[in-house]
Design a protein around this motif. Structure first.
Motif, PDB file in Angstrom:
ATOM      1  N   VAL A 133      33.171  81.958  38.007  1.00 22.92           N
ATOM      2  CA  VAL A 133      32.886  83.349  38.028  1.00 22.92           C
ATOM      3  C   VAL A 133      33.339  83.916  39.328  1.00 22.92           C
ATOM      4  N   ILE A 134      32.481  83.341  40.390  1.00 29.13           N
ATOM      5  CA  ILE A 134      32.770  83.741  41.923  1.00 29.13           C
ATOM      6  C   ILE A 134      34.418  83.362  42.107  1.00 29.13           C
ATOM      7  N   MET A 135      35.012  82.394  41.949  1.00 32.14           N
ATOM      8  CA  MET A 135      36.300  82.416  42.343  1.00 32.14           C
ATOM      9  C   MET A 135      37.294  83.296  41.611  1.00 32.14           C
ATOM     10  N   GLY A 136      36.777  83.825  40.403  1.00 30.96           N
ATOM     11  CA  GLY A 136      37.563  84.701  39.628  1.00 30.96           C
ATOM     12  C   GLY A 136      37.692  86.148  39.998  1.00 30.96           C
ATOM     13  N   LYS A 137      36.407  86.359  40.800  1.00 31.05           N
ATOM     14  CA  LYS A 137      36.354  87.886  41.410  1.00 31.05           C
ATOM     15  C   LYS A 137      37.086  87.851  42.792  1.00 31.05           C
ATOM     16  N   LEU A 138      37.251  86.881  43.452  1.00 32.66           N
ATOM     17  CA  LEU A 138      38.221  86.740  44.670  1.00 32.66           C
ATOM     18  C   LEU A 138      39.548  87.110  44.705  1.00 32.66           C
ATOM     19  N   PRO A 139      40.307  87.718  45.686  1.00 31.45           N
ATOM     20  CA  PRO A 139      41.623  88.054  45.730  1.00 31.45           C
ATOM     21  C   PRO A 139      42.339  86.849  45.411  1.00 31.45           C
ATOM     22  N   LYS A 140      43.704  87.348  44.966  1.00 33.77           N
ATOM     23  CA  LYS A 140      44.538  86.343  44.672  1.00 33.77           C
ATOM     24  C   LYS A 140      45.305  85.659  45.967  1.00 33.77           C
ATOM     25  N   LEU A 141      45.322  86.339  47.182  1.00 30.16           N
ATOM     26  CA  LEU A 141      45.654  86.021  48.453  1.00 30.16           C
ATOM     27  C   LEU A 141      44.700  85.940  49.473  1.00 30.16           C
ATOM     28  N   ASN A 142      45.271  85.055  50.423  1.00 33.82           N
ATOM     29  CA  ASN A 142      44.424  85.240  51.606  1.00 33.82           C
ATOM     30  C   ASN A 142      42.753  84.742  51.500  1.00 33.82           C
ATOM     31  N   ILE A 200      48.075  77.647  50.646  1.00 31.46           N
ATOM     32  CA  ILE A 200      48.227  76.412  51.428  1.00 31.46           C
ATOM     33  C   ILE A 200      49.737  76.446  52.091  1.00 31.46           C
ATOM     34  N   GLU A 201      50.624  77.390  51.829  1.00 33.34           N
ATOM     35  CA  GLU A 201      51.938  77.177  52.527  1.00 33.34           C
ATOM     36  C   GLU A 201      51.477  77.728  54.214  1.00 33.34           C
ATOM     37  N   SER A 202      50.584  78.394  54.669  1.00 31.07           N
ATOM     38  CA  SER A 202      50.149  78.755  55.667  1.00 31.07           C
ATOM     39  C   SER A 202      49.187  77.702  56.379  1.00 31.07           C
ATOM     40  N   THR A 203      48.995  76.857  55.537  1.00 25.95           N
ATOM     41  CA  THR A 203      48.141  75.589  56.429  1.00 25.95           C
ATOM     42  C   THR A 203      48.846  74.681  57.076  1.00 25.95           C
ATOM     43  N   LEU A 204      48.703  74.558  58.392  1.00 25.34           N
ATOM     44  CA  LEU A 204      49.445  73.861  59.320  1.00 25.34           C
ATOM     45  C   LEU A 204      48.962  72.315  59.266  1.00 25.34           C
ATOM     46  N   PHE A 205      47.546  72.249  59.464  1.00 24.87           N
ATOM     47  CA  PHE A 205      47.179  70.795  59.757  1.00 24.87           C
ATOM     48  C   PHE A 205      45.822  70.711  59.194  1.00 24.87           C
ATOM     49  N   THR A 206      45.202  69.703  58.679  1.00 31.54           N
ATOM     50  CA  THR A 206      43.964  69.588  58.254  1.00 31.54           C
ATOM     51  C   THR A 206      43.276  68.179  58.752  1.00 31.54           C
ATOM     52  N   GLY A 207      41.932  68.119  58.498  1.00 33.45           N
ATOM     53  CA  GLY A 207      41.363  66.662  58.806  1.00 33.45           C
ATOM     54  C   GLY A 207      40.023  66.628  59.077  1.00 33.45           C
ATOM     55  N   THR A 208      39.413  65.419  59.459  1.00 32.80           N
ATOM     56  CA  THR A 208      37.891  65.636  59.469  1.00 32.80           C
ATOM     57  C   THR A 208      37.824  64.962  61.241  1.00 32.80           C
ATOM     58  N   HIS A 215      25.257  63.129  58.489  1.00 32.71           N
ATOM     59  CA  HIS A 215      25.970  62.235  57.594  1.00 32.71           C
ATOM     60  C   HIS A 215      27.320  62.826  56.997  1.00 32.71           C
ATOM     61  N   HIS A 216      27.552  64.061  57.243  1.00 33.52           N
ATOM     62  CA  HIS A 216      28.588  64.554  56.968  1.00 33.52           C
ATOM     63  C   HIS A 216      29.658  64.705  57.865  1.00 33.52           C
ATOM     64  N   HIS A 217      30.847  64.381  57.743  1.00 37.95           N
ATOM     65  CA  HIS A 217      32.100  64.652  58.869  1.00 37.95           C
ATOM     66  C   HIS A 217      32.262  66.253  58.772  1.00 37.95           C
ATOM     67  N   ALA A 218      32.553  66.694  60.067  1.00 31.41           N
ATOM     68  CA  ALA A 218      33.148  68.060  60.184  1.00 31.41           C
ATOM     69  C   ALA A 218      34.442  68.044  59.372  1.00 31.41           C
ATOM     70  N   ILE A 219      34.865  69.050  58.895  1.00 29.91           N
ATOM     71  CA  ILE A 219      36.192  69.189  58.318  1.00 29.91           C
ATOM     72  C   ILE A 219      36.897  70.344  58.794  1.00 29.91           C
ATOM     73  N   PHE A 220      38.008  70.639  58.754  1.00 30.02           N
ATOM     74  CA  PHE A 220      38.810  71.884  59.454  1.00 30.02           C
ATOM     75  C   PHE A 220      40.126  72.018  58.847  1.00 30.02           C
ATOM     76  N   GLN A 221      40.668  73.157  58.844  1.00 31.35           N
ATOM     77  CA  GLN A 221      42.098  73.426  58.797  1.00 31.35           C
ATOM     78  C   GLN A 221      42.598  74.447  59.744  1.00 31.35           C
ATOM     79  N   ILE A 222      43.800  74.327  60.271  1.00 30.63           N
ATOM     80  CA  ILE A 222      44.493  75.097  61.149  1.00 30.63           C
ATOM     81  C   ILE A 222      45.429  76.060  60.403  1.00 30.63           C
ATOM     82  N   ASN A 223      45.428  77.186  60.322  1.00 35.26           N
ATOM     83  CA  ASN A 223      46.118  78.117  59.524  1.00 35.26           C
ATOM     84  C   ASN A 223      46.824  79.013  60.180  1.00 35.26           C
ATOM     85  N   SER A 224      48.289  79.375  59.956  1.00 34.33           N
ATOM     86  CA  SER A 224      48.841  80.497  60.535  1.00 34.33           C
ATOM     87  C   SER A 224      48.314  81.869  60.119  1.00 34.33           C
ATOM     88  N   CYS A 225      47.567  81.681  59.053  1.00 39.19           N
ATOM     89  CA  CYS A 225      47.173  82.976  58.424  1.00 39.19           C
ATOM     90  C   CYS A 225      45.901  83.618  59.531  1.00 39.19           C
TER      91      CYS A 225
END
Length: 317
Positions: A133-142, A200-208, A215-225
């Motif tokens: 339900v939540i994901m369906g309410k979000l915009p189609k871009l960005n 996803i096309e604007s995602t340049l780099f991801t990782g942990t 006990h969780h690793h931090a996660i990240f994405q570098i995005n030109s958006c």
């Protein structure tokens, strides 16, 4: 050059009270500036959020689950270079799902970022239904969705994993993390944290990042958006409070008298009283300007950074 682009950073912090200072010290050591920082399991309410600032960021905290002091609470920090407001239509707390989304207006485009947390004690089927339900309410871009979903993407044969992937992929979202994000003694490493994006096309780099905060690793994405470059401040730093010894003594005396004379009825009342006496004791009538700031006179010195790295190396032994 990745440093010319922004991105998002997420961590299940497993409690602000015990781990927030450690997180701040680790962020100071990173060579990349993330304009969006998401947290899960903060275990604190919005009334307490002012105790946990990140320099240069505005914070947004979701209410915690009723009658639960641990394993609840999500937050989003947005760099103050961006104009952000909470998207209430997709921000909610139930026993199955906690969510907080903000809408960022950047030049000619609008970006939505948020945090999702699935409490393990909740009903997983209800979580999936609420998530759809939540994901369906979000915009189609960005849109960028960070979170601890507590569903291991490495267990591809499990029905809940398949349903999560069907929901996200069916709505145009791609996961950016495919390696383990959670390690705990006695447990098999798993990929339960992720950042989903429909850009996803604007995602340049991801990782942990193994920060050893929890006990969780931090996660990240570098995005030109989310293009962002943090410039060093050229203006003088403004000091709004004076925490001198005499002011501390005056504050302790006044708050002690107030609490004994008029005990607060609840925590919200206590926060109001505390803030009132804090301002009366420490707040300056007129801000002082100084060249001292977090960059040229940081509280985290090189010695502290060295100690942190030594501690982390010992932790891995």
């Amino acid at each position: 050059d990745l440093h010319k682009n922004g991105g998002s950073f997420f961590l299940n912090i497993d409690g602000n009270k015990s781990n927030f200072d450690h997180l701040i010290s680790e962020l100071e050591c990173l060579k990349h500036n993330f304009p969006i920082i998401g947290l899960a399991e903060t275990n604190i309410s919005p009334e307490e959020s002012s105790v946990y600032p990140i320099n240069g960021f505005n914070s947004f905290y979701q209410t915690t689950m009723h009658n639960k002091s641990k394993g609840t609470g999500v937050a989003v920090y947005v760099h103050n270079a961006f104009n952000a407001v909470v998207n209430v239509d997709v921000s909610n707390v139930t026993s199955n799902l906690e969510s907080l989304f903000v809408t960022i207006h950047q030049e000619s485009k609008t970006i939505n970022v948020g945090v999702i947390y699935r409490p393990p004690s909740g009903d997983i089927d209800e979580f999936l239904a609420e998530l759809q339900v939540i994901m369906g309410k979000l915009p189609k871009l960005n849109v960028h969705v960070m979170g601890d979903f507590n569903i291991n993407l490495h267990n591809g044969n499990r029905r809940c994993t398949q349903e999560l992937e069907n929901i996200m992929l069916g709505l145009g979202y791609s996961p950016t993390i495919s390696i383990q994000t959670h390690e705990k003694p006695g447990c098999k490493p798993s990929c339960i944290d992720n950042i989903f994006t429909n850009e996803i096309e604007s995602t340049l780099f991801t990782g942990t990042l193994q920060l050893n905060v929890s006990h969780h690793h931090a996660i990240f994405q570098i995005n030109s958006c989310l293009n962002f470059v943090a410039d060093e401040p050229k203006l003088k730093h403004a000091q709004y409070y004076d925490y001198s010894t005499s002011n501390v003594d005056a504050f302790l005396t006044s708050i002690d008298n107030e609490l004994h004379t008029n005990p607060p009825e609840n925590f919200s009342s206590f926060c109001t009283t505390f803030q009132k006496h804090l301002d009366e004791a420490f707040k300056l009538d007129k801000p002082k300007l100084s060249k001292r700031n977090a960059l040229n006179n940081p509280w985290i010195t090189s010695g502290i950074v060295t100690s942190i790295r030594t501690k982390d190396s010992l932790y891995d032994l």
